[in-house]
Write an enzyme that holds these catalytic residues in place. Structure first.
Site, PDB file in Angstrom:
ATOM      1  N   GLY A  47      29.375   2.614 -35.287  1.00  0.00           N
ATOM      2  CA  GLY A  47      30.379   3.574 -34.848  1.00  0.00           C
ATOM      3  C   GLY A  47      31.525   3.597 -35.846  1.00  0.00           C
ATOM      4  O   GLY A  47      31.733   2.639 -36.596  1.00  0.00           O
ATOM      5  N   GLN A  52      39.996   5.215 -38.951  1.00  0.00           N
ATOM      6  CA  GLN A  52      39.482   4.173 -39.849  1.00  0.00           C
ATOM      7  C   GLN A  52      39.265   4.700 -41.262  1.00  0.00           C
ATOM      8  O   GLN A  52      39.156   3.902 -42.200  1.00  0.00           O
ATOM      9  CB  GLN A  52      38.165   3.600 -39.312  1.00  0.00           C
ATOM     10  CG  GLN A  52      38.343   2.765 -38.052  1.00  0.00           C
ATOM     11  CD  GLN A  52      37.039   2.134 -37.639  1.00  0.00           C
ATOM     12  OE1 GLN A  52      36.226   2.764 -36.984  1.00  0.00           O
ATOM     13  NE2 GLN A  52      36.822   0.890 -38.042  1.00  0.00           N
ATOM     14  N   CYS A  99      34.262  -5.139 -36.279  1.00  0.00           N
ATOM     15  CA  CYS A  99      34.878  -3.856 -36.597  1.00  0.00           C
ATOM     16  C   CYS A  99      34.949  -3.712 -38.111  1.00  0.00           C
ATOM     17  O   CYS A  99      35.297  -4.666 -38.807  1.00  0.00           O
ATOM     18  CB  CYS A  99      36.285  -3.806 -36.001  1.00  0.00           C
ATOM     19  SG  CYS A  99      37.164  -2.272 -36.333  1.00  0.00           S
ATOM     20  N   LEU A 100      34.627  -2.537 -38.599  1.00  0.00           N
ATOM     21  CA  LEU A 100      34.656  -2.304 -40.041  1.00  0.00           C
ATOM     22  C   LEU A 100      36.068  -2.433 -40.607  1.00  0.00           C
ATOM     23  O   LEU A 100      36.237  -2.621 -41.805  1.00  0.00           O
ATOM     24  CB  LEU A 100      34.076  -0.923 -40.363  1.00  0.00           C
ATOM     25  CG  LEU A 100      32.595  -0.750 -39.980  1.00  0.00           C
ATOM     26  CD1 LEU A 100      32.163   0.693 -40.153  1.00  0.00           C
ATOM     27  CD2 LEU A 100      31.716  -1.682 -40.809  1.00  0.00           C
ATOM     28  N   HIS A 141      35.163   0.790 -27.734  1.00  0.00           N
ATOM     29  CA  HIS A 141      35.732   0.278 -28.985  1.00  0.00           C
ATOM     30  C   HIS A 141      36.197   1.444 -29.867  1.00  0.00           C
ATOM     31  O   HIS A 141      37.330   1.428 -30.382  1.00  0.00           O
ATOM     32  CB  HIS A 141      34.664  -0.565 -29.699  1.00  0.00           C
ATOM     33  CG  HIS A 141      35.052  -1.080 -31.049  1.00  0.00           C
ATOM     34  ND1 HIS A 141      35.113  -2.428 -31.350  1.00  0.00           N
ATOM     35  CD2 HIS A 141      35.388  -0.434 -32.206  1.00  0.00           C
ATOM     36  CE1 HIS A 141      35.475  -2.576 -32.615  1.00  0.00           C
ATOM     37  NE2 HIS A 141      35.649  -1.385 -33.158  1.00  0.00           N
ATOM     38  N   GLU A 142      35.339   2.457 -30.012  1.00  0.00           N
ATOM     39  CA  GLU A 142      35.685   3.589 -30.886  1.00  0.00           C
ATOM     40  C   GLU A 142      36.859   4.386 -30.339  1.00  0.00           C
ATOM     41  O   GLU A 142      37.763   4.777 -31.083  1.00  0.00           O
ATOM     42  CB  GLU A 142      34.479   4.512 -31.092  1.00  0.00           C
ATOM     43  CG  GLU A 142      33.318   3.896 -31.841  1.00  0.00           C
ATOM     44  CD  GLU A 142      33.725   3.141 -33.077  1.00  0.00           C
ATOM     45  OE1 GLU A 142      34.693   3.520 -33.753  1.00  0.00           O
ATOM     46  OE2 GLU A 142      33.072   2.121 -33.365  1.00  0.00           O
ATOM     47  N   HIS A 145      40.243   3.038 -30.967  1.00  0.00           N
ATOM     48  CA  HIS A 145      40.799   3.319 -32.298  1.00  0.00           C
ATOM     49  C   HIS A 145      41.698   4.564 -32.274  1.00  0.00           C
ATOM     50  O   HIS A 145      42.658   4.659 -33.027  1.00  0.00           O
ATOM     51  CB  HIS A 145      39.679   3.558 -33.314  1.00  0.00           C
ATOM     52  CG  HIS A 145      39.099   2.308 -33.900  1.00  0.00           C
ATOM     53  ND1 HIS A 145      39.834   1.423 -34.641  1.00  0.00           N
ATOM     54  CD2 HIS A 145      37.837   1.805 -33.890  1.00  0.00           C
ATOM     55  CE1 HIS A 145      39.056   0.424 -35.051  1.00  0.00           C
ATOM     56  NE2 HIS A 145      37.831   0.633 -34.607  1.00  0.00           N
TER      57      HIS A 145
HETATM   58 NI    NI Z   1      36.258  -0.659 -35.043  1.00  0.00          NI
END
Ligand code: NI
Length: 197
Positions: A47, A52, A99-100, A141-142, A145
């Protein structure tokens, strides 16, 4: 299409509330979504949210492999514009997340186990789905953000937060119950098989 640079925790774009998209069919929005999909695939991740990639608008993309869903069916590549989440029960479960924007790290995060989510697709049509388990976790989670929330901010117990590499070196840190070993393996897998989001 282009692979975009991913913002890391501490960058102000990740703490801001993202703005709604006025026109989901705007070609600039479609260009952004195409770049987000390419960036997510390259990372790799399950995701990605627009903040991000330094764009503070309410768009997320996701794709969840069949082996991670409760019904063992893939959640196909999906772009959601202006998404909203509704919890379908009060049930909450803890699970490992990555998380990226926090590369190499993992932590145990409580999330609603059953949700309904809705949003607009790039064609302007509404998408409505129910989700459970890992699918529900990724969506929560997404969408966090988009409100400037990163997963450590959801953690009641920061002793489970750390570098994946270090935590696999010292199992006692997460070995607080019988499922810890499995969960820890899962936490490691999160970063190895592209389950970061
Ligand atoms: Ni994330």
């Amino acid at each position: 299409m282009a692979i975009l640079k991913i913002a890391r925790m501490g960058h102000p774009v990740l703490s801001a509330r993202a703005a709604p998209v006025d026109d989901p069919t705007d070609p600039r929005i479609h260009g952004l979504i195409a770049d987000m999909i390419e960036t997510m695939a390259d990372a790799p991740g399950v995701g990605l949210a627009a903040p991000q990639v330094h764009v503070p608008v309410r768009i997320v993309v996701l794709r969840i492999p069949a082996e991670r869903t409760d019904d063992k069916k893939e959640v196909p590549l999906t772009a959601l514009i202006n998404p909203e989440i509704e919890a379908l029960s009060d049930d909450v479960a803890e699970g490992w997340e990555a998380c990226l924007s926090l590369p190499g790290m993992t932590g145990k995060v409580p999330r609603f186990t059953h949700i309904r989510y809705r949003g607009l697709g790039p064609d302007g049509q509404e998408i409505v789905r129910e989700a459970s388990g890992y699918h529900a976790r990724v969506v929560q989670h997404e969408c966090d953000h988009l409100d400037g929330i990163l997963y450590p901010m959801r953690m009641p117990d920061l002793t489970t937060f750390g570098y994946v590499e270090e935590m696999s070196r010292a199992p006692r840190i997460v070995a607080d119950d019988d499922t810890a070993a499995a969960a820890q393996a899962d936490g490691r897998a999160n970063n190895e098989d592209g389950a970061a989001a």
